[in-house]
Design a protein around this motif. Structure first.
Motif, PDB file in Angstrom:
ATOM      1  N   VAL A  77     -16.286  -4.740 -17.186  1.00  0.00           N
ATOM      2  CA  VAL A  77     -14.865  -4.546 -16.936  1.00  0.00           C
ATOM      3  C   VAL A  77     -14.256  -5.900 -16.576  1.00  0.00           C
ATOM      4  O   VAL A  77     -14.814  -6.634 -15.754  1.00  0.00           O
ATOM      5  N   ASP A  96     -14.206  -2.855 -21.062  1.00  0.00           N
ATOM      6  CA  ASP A  96     -12.981  -2.230 -20.575  1.00  0.00           C
ATOM      7  C   ASP A  96     -12.174  -3.278 -19.820  1.00  0.00           C
ATOM      8  O   ASP A  96     -12.682  -4.354 -19.489  1.00  0.00           O
ATOM      9  N   LEU A 105      -8.164   0.763 -18.045  1.00  0.00           N
ATOM     10  CA  LEU A 105      -8.840   1.725 -17.175  1.00  0.00           C
ATOM     11  C   LEU A 105      -7.907   2.234 -16.085  1.00  0.00           C
ATOM     12  O   LEU A 105      -7.884   3.429 -15.773  1.00  0.00           O
ATOM     13  N   LYS A 135      -5.331   4.998 -18.666  1.00  0.00           N
ATOM     14  CA  LYS A 135      -6.267   6.081 -18.360  1.00  0.00           C
ATOM     15  C   LYS A 135      -6.044   6.656 -16.968  1.00  0.00           C
ATOM     16  O   LYS A 135      -6.226   7.858 -16.753  1.00  0.00           O
ATOM     17  N   LYS A 173     -17.969   7.058 -11.603  1.00  0.00           N
ATOM     18  CA  LYS A 173     -17.100   7.691 -12.604  1.00  0.00           C
ATOM     19  C   LYS A 173     -16.280   8.831 -11.998  1.00  0.00           C
ATOM     20  O   LYS A 173     -15.775   9.694 -12.710  1.00  0.00           O
TER      21      LYS A 173
END
Length: 307
Positions: A131, A160, A179, A215, A266
């Motif tokens: 990320v 990401d 993200l 997201k 997550k």
């Protein structure tokens, strides 16, 4: 791995005064020099959360050497691109009795084409499960599309990204599905040229960012807490009780807490809880928060589902 990009880092010279009197000689009650920059703040919080990151950015001149020396105390993993011009100095004045913060921010170095190319070469190592967190202002001679170009590059490599900026620069990256994005309520209103009369207005406009590709959307609301808006639900975290000492870095800390936790779990709700704790803990600290303060504040925060 998490990579943080601070394109325009600084030495933050933070001054405490009883009162700031314009046009007069003012004497400080205390002062401190800190390594500054939004991405740097993110890396510092990630270190407190025992998560590895690599801090990237442009550093140069005598002030750049001082910046790196200050940063060594934080034990961060860094890979800066050396530039010819000096790293900037930002002056931040906290007037205690007036309850006011005044900031004077330097412009930063001019970046040559070769220096920019050397920086981008470092991003070729980014790949799957990585990320990249991009945040803060850009130095001179760097185009406004810099973050967008990086997002396209690292996304093609399977990584990401997170973008912490405002205005059109933020909107332009949304089709690439960051993200998370984290405007405060005022920045969110400015994005859509509106004003908010209710919390539902904030939620409705946050959903516009989801519709455009984000997201997750975090919206910080100072003393009113924070919101997490996902495609399915809306969650709210209360604002814990405490004395705000220095709000600089609170938003960066919130992003660090969210992204770092999300990479491990997550779990967006737990990530929101940790992010809210990191943000508030930093606001209650003179510098970026330490782990013990984050844990203390975490226990005073409740996340509730609104819809």
């Amino acid at each position: 791995m998490i990579y943080t990009i601070t394109a325009n880092p600084s030495i933050d010279y933070v001054l405490q005064v009883d009162a700031l009197n314009n046009g007069e000689v003012n004497r400080t009650t205390s002062d401190v020099k800190l390594p500054g920059g939004k991405g740097i703040n993110v890396s510092i919080i990630l270190k407190e959360l025992e998560l590895d990151s690599t801090a990237l950015g442009f550093v140069g001149g005598a002030t750049g050497l001082m910046f790196e020396k200050l940063l060594q105390k934080k034990n961060l993993n860094t890979s800066f691109t050396t530039v010819e011009d000096d790293t900037r100095i930002n002056v931040k004045i906290n007037a205690t009795k007036q309850d006011e913060e005044t900031e004077i921010n330097g412009t930063g170095p001019a970046i040559s084409a070769d220096e920019k190319s050397a920086f981008l070469d470092q991003l070729k190592q980014v790949g799957n499960d990585d990320v990249v967190i991009m945040s803060g202002s850009l130095p001179k001679q760097i185009a406004d599309t810099f973050y967008l170009d990086i997002a396209k590059m690292i996304q093609a490599q399977g990584a990401d990204f997170v973008i912490d900026t405002t205005g059109q620069a933020l909107l332009d990256t949304l089709p690439l599905h960051p993200l998370v994005v984290k405007p405060n309520n005022h920045e969110l209103a400015d994005l859509f040229n509106t004003t908010f009369k209710s919390e539902q207005d904030i939620v409705d406009n946050a959903r516009k960012l989801l519709d455009k590709g984000a997201k997750h959307v975090l919206v910080s609301m100072a003393g009113d807490g924070a919101l997490l808006v996902t495609k399915d639900h809306v969650y709210k975290a209360n604002a814990p009780k405490g004395t705000v000492i220095n709000s600089v870095g609170a938003g960066d800390s919130m992003i660090a807490g969210f992204v770092g936790t999300f990479m491990k779990t997550k779990d967006a709700i737990e990530s929101f809880h940790e992010g809210a704790a990191c943000g508030s803990a930093t606001a209650f600290s003179q510098d970026i928060a330490v782990r013990s303060k984050i844990n203390e504040v975490y226990n005073d925060i409740t996340v509730s589902q609104l819809s």
